[in-house]
Design a protein around this motif. Sequence first.
Motif, PDB file in Angstrom:
ATOM      1  N   LEU A  94       3.481   3.448   4.535  1.00 57.05           N
ATOM      2  CA  LEU A  94       2.669   3.742   3.363  1.00 57.05           C
ATOM      3  C   LEU A  94       2.187   5.186   3.421  1.00 57.05           C
ATOM      4  O   LEU A  94       1.950   5.739   4.494  1.00 57.05           O
ATOM      5  CB  LEU A  94       1.462   2.809   3.292  1.00 57.05           C
ATOM      6  N   ARG A  95       2.033   5.786   2.238  1.00 52.55           N
ATOM      7  CA  ARG A  95       1.526   7.154   2.118  1.00 52.55           C
ATOM      8  C   ARG A  95       0.257   7.149   1.269  1.00 52.55           C
ATOM      9  O   ARG A  95       0.244   7.616   0.131  1.00 52.55           O
ATOM     10  CB  ARG A  95       2.583   8.047   1.471  1.00 52.55           C
TER      11      ARG A  95
ATOM     12  N   LEU B 136      -8.405   1.163   2.591  1.00 48.02           N
ATOM     13  CA  LEU B 136      -7.624   0.269   3.452  1.00 48.02           C
ATOM     14  C   LEU B 136      -8.409  -0.082   4.713  1.00 48.02           C
ATOM     15  O   LEU B 136      -8.402  -1.239   5.160  1.00 48.02           O
ATOM     16  CB  LEU B 136      -6.294   0.928   3.816  1.00 48.02           C
ATOM     17  N   GLY B 137      -9.076   0.907   5.300  1.00 52.68           N
ATOM     18  CA  GLY B 137      -9.904   0.640   6.470  1.00 52.68           C
ATOM     19  C   GLY B 137     -11.042  -0.313   6.160  1.00 52.68           C
ATOM     20  O   GLY B 137     -11.382  -1.195   6.959  1.00 52.68           O
TER      21      GLY B 137
ATOM     22  N   GLY C 220      -2.093   2.412  14.800  1.00 53.52           N
ATOM     23  CA  GLY C 220      -2.661   3.714  15.121  1.00 53.52           C
ATOM     24  C   GLY C 220      -3.308   4.326  13.882  1.00 53.52           C
ATOM     25  O   GLY C 220      -4.198   3.737  13.273  1.00 53.52           O
ATOM     26  N   ARG C 221      -2.824   5.501  13.495  1.00 51.66           N
ATOM     27  CA  ARG C 221      -3.339   6.160  12.297  1.00 51.66           C
ATOM     28  C   ARG C 221      -2.415   5.969  11.099  1.00 51.66           C
ATOM     29  O   ARG C 221      -2.654   6.555  10.043  1.00 51.66           O
ATOM     30  CB  ARG C 221      -3.525   7.652  12.568  1.00 51.66           C
ATOM     31  N   LYS C 222      -1.385   5.168  11.259  1.00 57.66           N
ATOM     32  CA  LYS C 222      -0.426   4.960  10.183  1.00 57.66           C
ATOM     33  C   LYS C 222      -0.619   3.589   9.551  1.00 57.66           C
ATOM     34  O   LYS C 222      -1.100   2.648  10.177  1.00 57.66           O
ATOM     35  CB  LYS C 222       1.005   5.108  10.702  1.00 57.66           C
ATOM     36  N   TRP C 223      -0.215   3.495   8.297  1.00 58.43           N
ATOM     37  CA  TRP C 223      -0.285   2.243   7.537  1.00 58.43           C
ATOM     38  C   TRP C 223       1.110   1.833   7.108  1.00 58.43           C
ATOM     39  O   TRP C 223       1.923   2.676   6.727  1.00 58.43           O
ATOM     40  CB  TRP C 223      -1.176   2.415   6.310  1.00 58.43           C
ATOM     41  N   PHE C 224       1.370   0.534   7.180  1.00 56.30           N
ATOM     42  CA  PHE C 224       2.675   0.011   6.804  1.00 56.30           C
ATOM     43  C   PHE C 224       2.500  -1.187   5.881  1.00 56.30           C
ATOM     44  O   PHE C 224       1.475  -1.880   5.920  1.00 56.30           O
ATOM     45  CB  PHE C 224       3.466  -0.424   8.048  1.00 56.30           C
ATOM     46  N   VAL C 225       3.523  -1.417   5.070  1.00 50.80           N
ATOM     47  CA  VAL C 225       3.583  -2.637   4.281  1.00 50.80           C
ATOM     48  C   VAL C 225       4.778  -3.431   4.784  1.00 50.80           C
ATOM     49  O   VAL C 225       5.870  -2.883   4.973  1.00 50.80           O
ATOM     50  CB  VAL C 225       3.700  -2.340   2.770  1.00 50.80           C
TER      51      VAL C 225
END
Length: 330
Positions: A9-10, A19-20, A166-171
Motif C-alpha cells: 500500500l502507498r 491506518l495506525g 514494520g513501517r510498511k502497509w500491505f493489503v
Amino acid sequence: MIRAYKFLLRPTVGQAIALGEMLRDHCSLYNGALQERRDAYRHPSKTSIKYGMQSEQLKDIRTFDPERQGRWSFSSQQATLRRLDKAFAAFFRRIKAGDKPGYPRFRGVNWFDTVDFPRDGDGCRLDSTPHDHVTRVRLQGVGHVRVNQHRAVLGTVKTVSVKREGRKWFVVITAEQPLPEPLPATGSDIGIDLGIASFLTDSNGTHSWGVFLTILNAKAESAGWEVMAVDPRNTSRRCPACGHTAKENRPTQEKFHCVDCGHQAHADEVGARNVLRTGLVRRNANTAWREAPPLRAGRSHEERFHAETPRSRTGQHRARARAAWNVAWA
C-alpha cells in the motif's frame, strides 16, 4: 480454489495515521473482549462468554465511542472478535489433547498488526476507483488508499486484510477461482530431495536453489497435479540398486557408496530416487484403497478387519505391499 494476493500500500501521511489508529482501536476491542471473558470466568458463577454474546454488544460499544470504535467497519470488528474466539477454541482444544494450554494473551498495540474485512464491499472495496489508472482500495475510516498492484487479481474477491509489517502497509486479498484444467499428463513422476549438500536435487540428478516449496504446491495445484510429502528417514542411506540400508553407505556428506552391492552416486540424487519410490508406493496404496469394493451396508472398515482371520488379513497386507513395492522399483 482460493488464491491469496499481497500488495504494497502507498498511503498518504494522513492515511498512514488513520491506518495506525485502526489497528489501535481493533487491538483495544480485542483486549477488552478478552478481559470480559476472563472476568466472567473468575466470577463465582463461572459464566462462559461466547462470540455471539460479544458481537451483540458491538452496536452499543460503537454508539458509546463514536470517535473510535464507531469509526470503523462493523464487519471488521466482528472479525476481530472471531479471532479471539478462535484463540479460545484452540486453547480448549489443547487442554483436551493434554498439550500445554497457552491461555490467550493481551496484545500490545505494536503486536496487533492485522485487520480483516470478511467480505469485499462491506467496509472495504478493492479497485474503488475503476476509472482511475491507479488501483486503490477503499477502507472505511481511512479512505481510498493507493495499491501497488503488480499483478492481476483473478477470480472473485472474497476477503480483504490490511497488514502492517514494520513501517510498511500491505493489503492481502483472497480470491476464489475455478479449478484449472489439468495440464496434459507427461507419463512420468519425479522425486525431490531437500538435501544438505544441495538445497534441492531431483531424481534426474539436476540441482537448483531457492525458496520454492510454496510455489511448488501452488503451481502443482494450478496444473491439476499432485505433490506428496514422504517420510525422509533413510532415503539417503538406502541403496536404489539393491535396497540395502546402512549409515555406512554414506562415507561423506555428498558421496553414496553401497557397502553391499558397490553402487555409487551422489547422496542427494540417491535420496531423490528413494523419495520418488516411497511416494509411488504411497500413491499406489491409496489408489488400491479407493478402488477397493464398497463395504456392505452397516459394516465399517474396522468391523470388516476384525471379521477376517488374522492370517488372511496379514497375507493380504503382505501381497499388497509386495505388489506396490514391485511397481515402484520396476
